[in-house]
Write an enzyme that holds these catalytic residues in place. Structure first.
Site, mmCIF file in Angstrom:
data_model
loop_
_atom_site.group_PDB
_atom_site.id
_atom_site.type_symbol
_atom_site.label_atom_id
_atom_site.label_comp_id
_atom_site.label_asym_id
_atom_site.label_seq_id
_atom_site.Cartn_x
_atom_site.Cartn_y
_atom_site.Cartn_z
ATOM 1 N N ASP A 36 30.556 41.654 40.525
ATOM 2 C CA ASP A 36 31.164 40.344 40.264
ATOM 3 C C ASP A 36 32.405 40.508 39.395
ATOM 4 O OD1 ASP A 36 31.729 37.681 40.252
ATOM 5 O OD2 ASP A 36 30.102 37.096 38.917
ATOM 6 N N PHE A 75 39.535 39.529 43.465
ATOM 7 C CA PHE A 75 40.795 40.239 43.224
ATOM 8 C C PHE A 75 41.992 39.287 43.125
ATOM 9 C CE2 PHE A 75 39.521 44.823 44.752
ATOM 10 C CZ PHE A 75 38.747 44.978 43.614
ATOM 11 N N ASN A 101 37.503 32.528 46.235
ATOM 12 C CA ASN A 101 38.031 31.513 45.311
ATOM 13 C C ASN A 101 39.389 31.901 44.741
ATOM 14 O OD1 ASN A 101 36.716 33.578 43.891
ATOM 15 N ND2 ASN A 101 36.232 32.275 42.146
HETATM 16 O O1 DOR Z 1 31.749 34.043 36.037
HETATM 17 C C1 DOR Z 1 32.176 33.892 37.177
HETATM 18 N N1 DOR Z 1 33.473 34.088 37.460
HETATM 19 N N2 DOR Z 1 31.344 33.518 38.141
HETATM 20 C C2 DOR Z 1 31.792 33.132 39.346
HETATM 21 O O2 DOR Z 1 31.014 32.744 40.160
HETATM 22 C C3 DOR Z 1 33.241 33.147 39.639
HETATM 23 C C4 DOR Z 1 33.927 34.118 38.798
HETATM 24 C C5 DOR Z 1 35.427 33.970 38.843
HETATM 25 O O3 DOR Z 1 35.978 33.919 39.940
HETATM 26 O O4 DOR Z 1 36.061 33.955 37.782
#
Ligand code: DOR
Length: 442
Positions: free
Chosen positions: A305, A65, A96
């Site tokens: 995801d 988010f 992240n």
């Molecule tokens: O495609 C992805 N995007 N895989 C990930 O592990 C991180 C994610 C992102 O935070 O954009």
């Protein structure tokens, strides 16, 4: 004597551990007070659910988010609005962000930003790094933590635990099940020239099946040595379904709706870099193997995801384009469409989105439509045929790879601890989100 409660959801078809059958749900103080025929009860409010199916609340245990630091893509409010409009009652959010969630203070900051502002319930992962490895055991049990997330291969952001020695230190620190992004960084570095040719069709060639399989084999070996339970996120290869299926004593795993729905090369033909994510969308044989894993009962959870990036960012030339696509709002419609098409049963869907997260993460009072549990409900219309339109989408990124697609099966209501948060496409009761509690950290 008439019993009273706050809310009765009447006449729906209940789908839970007990099977599928007509019934009512009575709710008091945010919890389920009774299930079945509650004809003798009175309620302050009654919701007519005739013709609809009442599921335990859908939990999405992998979303990004972007707050703090990347709010131009998403924030906790907009992401959770997308969640509840899509029938999701709780999310576990990834570390992240900018800065990444690697300290107790940064975790507490996320919890305080989210409380009473997010529309669904929430928990946050703590990001593992070689530097904070020794502190993870203390951090994973803090309020609002869903556990630790370790990136073995780099993706969006700079979180990375690459070497076996560091992976082992992370696994040795703490006891809860640890969530892992399993791609082998060394192999990706060695093969980067494939990506640098500049064609997004090469994304699954650069980060190939061996990249994922190598990391998962390393992880399993190290986890077994450490005696640590692992949860492998977004599994994408036929080989990993077999490998993880043979290690269910220590390993649970997730697949995503997008890896079950689209495949290479078509997705790159049609969507270009919008289909770029890590680990990549792969050829159809892998997609079929993920379905076989669902049918075999060994896939534990579905996670979206949800990884929003703006269209402008996605328009950069590959491989400069960021990986990730939104998905929290389309998880339920896409998967109900798969139910309609006979690819899984509605009960298996509930197993993957409520009972599975409960089993994997040990939530306290969630993930089960049963008396005494939180009244988190996802109410769906299995017959509704709807188009995924941009006007319905809530994510700040403003797009979906499934925009324009028509599905059969749609979320009609989202109840979070008895609050009617979404009904028929409207946000009715906003901003009641609270931290999920977990049995291991009560
Ligand atoms: O495609 C992805 N995007 N895989 C990930 O592990 C991180 C994610 C992102 O935070 O954009």
């Amino acid at each position: 004597m008439t019993k009273s409660c706050d809310l009765i959801i009447k006449g729906g078809t209940i789908v839970n551990h007990d099977g599928i059958g007509l019934g009512d749900v009575a709710i008091t103080n945010g919890r389920i007070a009774a299930i079945g025929d509650v004809g003798g009860w009175s309620a302050a409010e009654t919701v007519d659910a005739r013709g609809l199916h009442i599921l335990p609340g859908v939990i999405d245990s992998q979303v990004h988010f972007r707050e703090p630091g990347l709010e131009h893509k998403e924030d906790l409010e907009s992401g959770s609005r997308a969640a509840v409009m899509g029938g999701v009652t709780a999310v576990f959010e990834m570390p992240n962000t900018k800065p990444p969630t690697t300290t107790a203070a940064l975790l507490a900051d996320k919890v305080s930003r989210a409380t009473g502002r997010m529309h669904c319930d929430f928990a946050f992962y703590v990001g593992a790094t070689p530097d904070n490895a020794d502190d993870l055991g203390a951090m994973e049990i803090l309020p609002g933590a869903s556990g630790v997330k370790m990136f073995m291969g780099s993706s969006t952001g700079n979180l990375l635990v690459e070497r076996d020695g560091d992976v082992a230190r992370v696994l040795a620190s703490g006891r809860r099940r640890i969530a892992v992004h399993s791609e082998d960084e060394t192999r990706m570095r060695e093969r980067k020239a494939i990506a640098d040719r500049g064609d997004v069709h090469d994304h699954p060639n650069w980060r190939d099946a061996t990249t994922a399989v190598t990391a998962t084999n390393r992880l399993l070996k190290l986890a077994r040595a450490a005696g640590r339970r692992i949860h492998v996120l977004h599994v994408t290869t036929a080989e990993e379904i077999d490998i993880l299926g043979a290690n269910k004593d220590i390993a649970t795993f997730e697949v995503t709706p997008q890896h079950l729905t689209i495949a290479a090369p078509d997705c790159y033909d049609h969507l270009g870099t919008l289909a770029q994510m890590n680990p990549p969308i792969r050829a159809d044989e892998h997609r079929q193997a993920l379905w076989a894993g669902i049918r075999a009962g060994i896939v534990d959870v579905l996670g979206s995801d949800h990884a929003p990036h703006t269209i402008a960012e996605k328009e950069a030339a590959y491989p400069g384009s960021p990986s990730g696509m939104p998905g929290v709002q389309t998880l339920v419609p896409l998967m109900l469409n798969h139910v309609h098409n006979g690819n899984l049963t509605l009960q298996r869907f509930v197993d993957l989105t409520s009972h599975g997260p409960n089993r994997v993460f040990g939530m306290a009072g969630k993930g089960r439509l049963a008396v005494g549990y939180d009244a988190d409900l996802t109410i769906v219309d299995l017959r509704a045929q709807r188009r995924i339109d941009s006007s319905w989408l809530q994510s700040r990124c403003g797009w979906s790879p499934f925009e324009g697609d028509t599905v059969i099966g749609w979320p009609i209501g989202t109840f979070v601890r008895g609050h009617k948060v979404m009904w028929d496409g409207s946000l009715v009761t906003p901003s009641r989100g609270q931290a999920v509690r977990f049995q291991e950290t009560l």
